[in-house]
Design an enzyme around this catalytic site. Structure first.
Site, PDB file in Angstrom:
ATOM      1  N   SER A 170      47.153  76.189  -0.214  1.00 41.11           N
ATOM      2  CA  SER A 170      48.050  76.800   1.312  1.00 41.11           C
ATOM      3  C   SER A 170      48.221  78.204   1.267  1.00 41.11           C
ATOM      4  O   SER A 170      48.771  78.458   2.624  1.00 41.11           O
ATOM      5  CB  SER A 170      49.557  76.643  -0.030  1.00 41.11           C
ATOM      6  OG  SER A 170      49.828  74.922  -0.816  1.00 41.11           O
ATOM      7  N   HIS A 216      51.532  82.068  -0.925  1.00 44.41           N
ATOM      8  CA  HIS A 216      51.718  81.472   0.604  1.00 44.41           C
ATOM      9  C   HIS A 216      51.822  83.099   1.994  1.00 44.41           C
ATOM     10  O   HIS A 216      51.688  83.410   2.233  1.00 44.41           O
ATOM     11  CB  HIS A 216      53.297  80.785   0.746  1.00 44.41           C
ATOM     12  CG  HIS A 216      53.030  79.664   0.551  1.00 44.41           C
ATOM     13  ND1 HIS A 216      54.464  78.439   0.123  1.00 44.41           N
ATOM     14  CD2 HIS A 216      51.834  78.975  -0.210  1.00 44.41           C
ATOM     15  CE1 HIS A 216      53.203  77.431  -0.507  1.00 44.41           C
ATOM     16  NE2 HIS A 216      52.242  77.695  -0.548  1.00 44.41           N
TER      17      HIS A 216
END
Length: 266
Positions: A170, A216
């Protein structure tokens, strides 16, 4: 030129050099080799990008390897995160700084917890990666991807709980979204779509438990910086390489030498 066959005016076909009989036309067509079709692998590479498909293949292969390892360890294959191989490759900041297991900074980006985690990330990689690979070129795109993955790991190492493991692509994918934003801004395109997507993903990262917001955000920031380097120095290949190497060195030294600064509760 005549072929020696009996001539029937009604059957003759007009050609650029006169007239030809049907038998001569069929013989001529048979002598011309049929065009070769593009191999499926090459066609897929042209459509989706060689580097993107290779990254997806590596992620899938790692999932299969951890599933097999889980089965060998007496666990269900779909509980791949319980395997000894997964535990040896996931990111655990304490093991990086205190145990010297620095490979975890990058290998964790190729691990996924369960098939759903893998499928969602690979779909996002296919959609974003194929477009960026065409825009940036293979090696620049690969550099942005790997640096974004490293940036996510560094953020977790700096600000996360040193004993909470993290895994997934991610961070790298958020870096690709950041690179999309850079390209949109520099080309004076419409940035509303990518901004909306980032806001929605940010909300999901905050509200859904078990998602590493730090990973992230770290991937996003480094993706923006790496893409900015590529765009600003697009006509100076040597400067691109030098700046990207310098960014890599800064990230590695920071992750390996700077202790965890805080444990943030997101």
């Amino acid at each position: 030129m005549r072929c020696g066959r009996p001539i029937c005016p009604e059957c003759m076909t007009s050609a650029s050099v006169g007239f030809q009989c049907p038998e001569c036309i069929r013989a001529g067509r048979a002598s011309v080799p049929a065009p070769r079709g593009t191999p499926p692998v090459r066609a897929a590479g042209r459509q989706w990008g060689v580097v993107t498909l290779t990254l997806i293949a590596v992620n899938v292969a790692m999932f299969v390897a951890t599933a097999v390892s889980a089965y060998a360890d007496g666990e269900r294959p779909l509980d791949n995160h319980r395997s000894s191989l997964f535990l040896d490759l996931q990111l655990a900041p304490a093991l990086v700084q205190e145990g010297g297991e620095d490979w975890r900074l990058l290998t964790a980006a190729f691990l996924h917890i369960g098939i759903t985690h893998l499928a969602l990330n690979m779909l996002a990689l296919l959609l974003f990666g194929s477009e960026l690979e065409r825009a940036l070129g293979r090696w620049r795109y690969l550099a942005v991807y790997l640096l974004s993955a490293l940036g996510g790991s560094v953020a977790v190492s700096l600000f996360g709980d040193p004993w909470v493991p993290v895994a997934g692509a991610s961070g790298a994918i958020w870096g690709l979204m950041g690179a999309f934003g850079v390209l949109a801004v520099t080309s004076r395109g419409d940035v509303r779509g990518i901004v909306t997507l980032l806001v929605l993903n940010l909300a999901v990262s905050i509200l859904v438990p078990g998602i590493s917001l730090l990973g992230h955000l770290g991937g996003l920031v480094v993706g923006v910086v790496a893409a900015g380097i590529v765009v600003l120095a697009r006509r100076r290949t040597e400067w691109q390489g030098l700046c990207l190497l310098l960014l890599t060195a800064v990230l590695c030294v920071t992750a390996l030498t700077v202790p965890t600064l805080a444990v943030l509760d997101f």
